[in-house]
Design a protein around this motif. Structure first.
Motif, short mmCIF file in Angstrom:
data_model
loop_
_atom_site.label_atom_id
_atom_site.label_comp_id
_atom_site.label_asym_id
_atom_site.label_seq_id
_atom_site.Cartn_x
_atom_site.Cartn_y
_atom_site.Cartn_z
N ARG A 156 0.86 -1.21 0.06
CA ARG A 156 0.03 0.05 0.07
C ARG A 156 0.97 1.40 -0.08
O ARG A 156 0.68 2.20 -0.66
N PHE A 157 1.95 1.25 0.75
CA PHE A 157 2.80 2.33 0.92
C PHE A 157 3.96 2.34 0.21
O PHE A 157 4.83 1.08 0.12
N ARG A 158 4.40 3.30 -0.68
CA ARG A 158 5.77 3.21 -1.33
C ARG A 158 6.87 2.68 -0.62
O ARG A 158 7.90 1.94 -1.13
N ASP A 159 7.02 3.51 0.37
CA ASP A 159 8.21 3.37 1.41
C ASP A 159 7.91 2.22 2.45
O ASP A 159 8.35 2.32 3.60
N CYS A 160 7.11 1.04 2.25
CA CYS A 160 6.71 0.08 3.10
C CYS A 160 8.09 -0.62 3.63
O CYS A 160 8.92 -0.89 2.74
N GLY A 161 8.29 -0.89 4.89
CA GLY A 161 9.73 -1.35 5.12
C GLY A 161 9.24 -2.92 5.47
O GLY A 161 10.28 -3.60 6.07
N HIS A 162 8.23 -3.34 5.12
CA HIS A 162 7.76 -4.86 5.41
C HIS A 162 7.94 -5.35 6.80
O HIS A 162 8.34 -6.21 6.90
N ARG A 163 7.71 -4.44 7.57
CA ARG A 163 7.81 -4.72 9.19
C ARG A 163 6.41 -4.72 9.82
O ARG A 163 6.40 -4.18 11.09
N GLY A 164 5.44 -5.00 9.11
CA GLY A 164 4.11 -5.05 9.75
C GLY A 164 3.09 -3.89 9.29
O GLY A 164 2.13 -3.74 9.85
N GLU A 165 3.46 -3.21 8.53
CA GLU A 165 2.98 -2.01 8.04
C GLU A 165 1.35 -2.48 7.51
O GLU A 165 1.45 -3.49 6.70
N PRO A 166 0.34 -1.84 7.39
CA PRO A 166 -0.94 -2.30 6.96
C PRO A 166 -0.69 -2.03 5.52
O PRO A 166 -0.06 -1.20 4.70
N GLY A 167 -1.28 -3.21 4.82
CA GLY A 167 -1.32 -3.40 3.51
C GLY A 167 -0.10 -3.75 2.69
O GLY A 167 0.13 -3.57 1.48
#
Length: 348
Positions: A271-282
């Motif tokens: 969902r977010f371009r800067d997602c850190g893949h550490r539990g962020e939504p989406g």
């Protein structure tokens, strides 16, 4: 001087003419401060000129094309591909393992410890080389279930051919030979003891590399001590390399994205371009791990290689270091300016 077409058997595939009045040669071995080179007239020993070591290409490497003037190598021609790693130890210097190769044979054995993460690392570097990577799994004669071993590697080696071979029985050797038509160059890379020397001897049809007895755990012992270019009976060329105890990446971010194309593609759907893949939504990556589409160990390996490549880039790139410092300063300022933080803490 012979025409350029005579050099095609040594891997010359360029349309441009060589400099007038000079001889072109391909570096086959480097030792004792001298180069063993292959020319249209045969093998020679020459001295590398000072300009070679001062070149932007970082000095001669096995597989390089060099210009000869008498017994002196005076110039390195631009490389069309190169398998590059960071020199072992606390350094940021690059080491060209093999230059001007068409195929990188990532060699590992179907015996001993699990090999997936190791193969992935080699593939990341191989994809960055500009050559085509192929995984060669040796010692098929010692593996109880060859099909399962190949399938496990093939699942992670996306877009890469995986070939099982045995240097003892000859199984799979024709498939490897088919990759090395006349004038095509392959570089064999992999850790010590996986059977690279035996494979080189089998492909060459003679002893070009020493081998040792297999240990009780099914692994061989490191035998090759220097990189060397061999001309094979079918007209192909093979660079045999010593086993690597350590394969440190050198600015291989593009290669990582190619080797882990499945993970990179999932990350684009977050969902977010800067997602850190550490539990962020989406987070599409987390969702794929949860429903079993992505092996968490493969994701961890991807993150580890990304971090390693980023650290290496900061070591060699002054601009990247400045951008990283600016990013961290901006991040800390944003933390200080958060309105929900206690006033006393913001004032510190």
């Amino acid at each position: 001087m012979r025409p350029v077409t005579d050099l095609s058997s040594l891997g010359w595939g360029r349309s441009d003419e060589p400099p007038c009045g000079v001889v072109l040669a391909r570096v086959a071995r480097i030792d004792r401060g001298r180069l063993t080179v292959l020319t249209a007239e045969g093998e020679r020993r020459v001295v590398p000129g000072r300009a070679l070591h001062e070149s932007e290409l970082g000095g001669p490497a096995v597989g390089d094309w060099v210009v000869l003037r008498g017994e002196l190598a005076t110039e390195i021609l631009p490389r069309k591909s190169a398998f590059v790693r960071t020199v072992a130890g606390r350094t940021s210097a690059a080491q060209v393992v093999a230059a001007n190769v068409d195929v990188v044979l990532v060699v590992d054995a179907m015996t001993g410890d699990a090999r997936l993460r190791r193969v992935e690392r080699y593939l990341a570097v191989a994809w960055s080389s500009g050559a085509t990577p192929v995984v060669v799994l040796t010692k098929a004669d010692l593996c109880a279930d060859v099909a399962a071993a190949v399938a496990a590697v093939r699942e992670d080696a996306i877009g890469v051919e995986v070939l099982p071979v045995s240097s003892v029985t000859g199984e799979g050797l024709d498939a490897v030979r088919a990759l090395l038509g006349p004038g095509r160059t392959a570089a064999m890379v992999g850790p010590s003891g996986v059977g690279k020397s035996s494979l080189a001897n089998a492909l060459a049809g003679r002893t070009v590399a020493g081998t040792h007895e297999i240990r009780e755990d099914g692994r061989g012992r490191h035998t090759t001590t220097a990189r060397e270019l061999h001309v094979l009976p079918g007209g192909g060329l093979l660079v045999d390399t010593p086993g690597m105890r350590e394969l440190a990446l050198y600015d291989d971010e593009d290669g990582i994205e190619t080797a882990y194309a499945d993970v990179a593609e999932l990350a684009q759907d977050c969902r977010f371009r800067d997602c850190g893949h550490r539990g962020e939504p989406g987070c599409a990556v987390a969702a794929a791990i949860e429903d079993g589409r992505l092996d968490p160990a493969r994701f961890t390996a991807w993150r580890k290689l990304q971090a390693e490549a980023h650290r290496q880039r900061l070591r060699v790139d002054a601009r990247a270091r400045a951008e990283e410092r600016a990013r961290l300063r901006s991040f800390h300022r944003a933390l200080k300016d958060q309105p929900n933080r206690p006033r006393a803490e913001r004032a510190r």
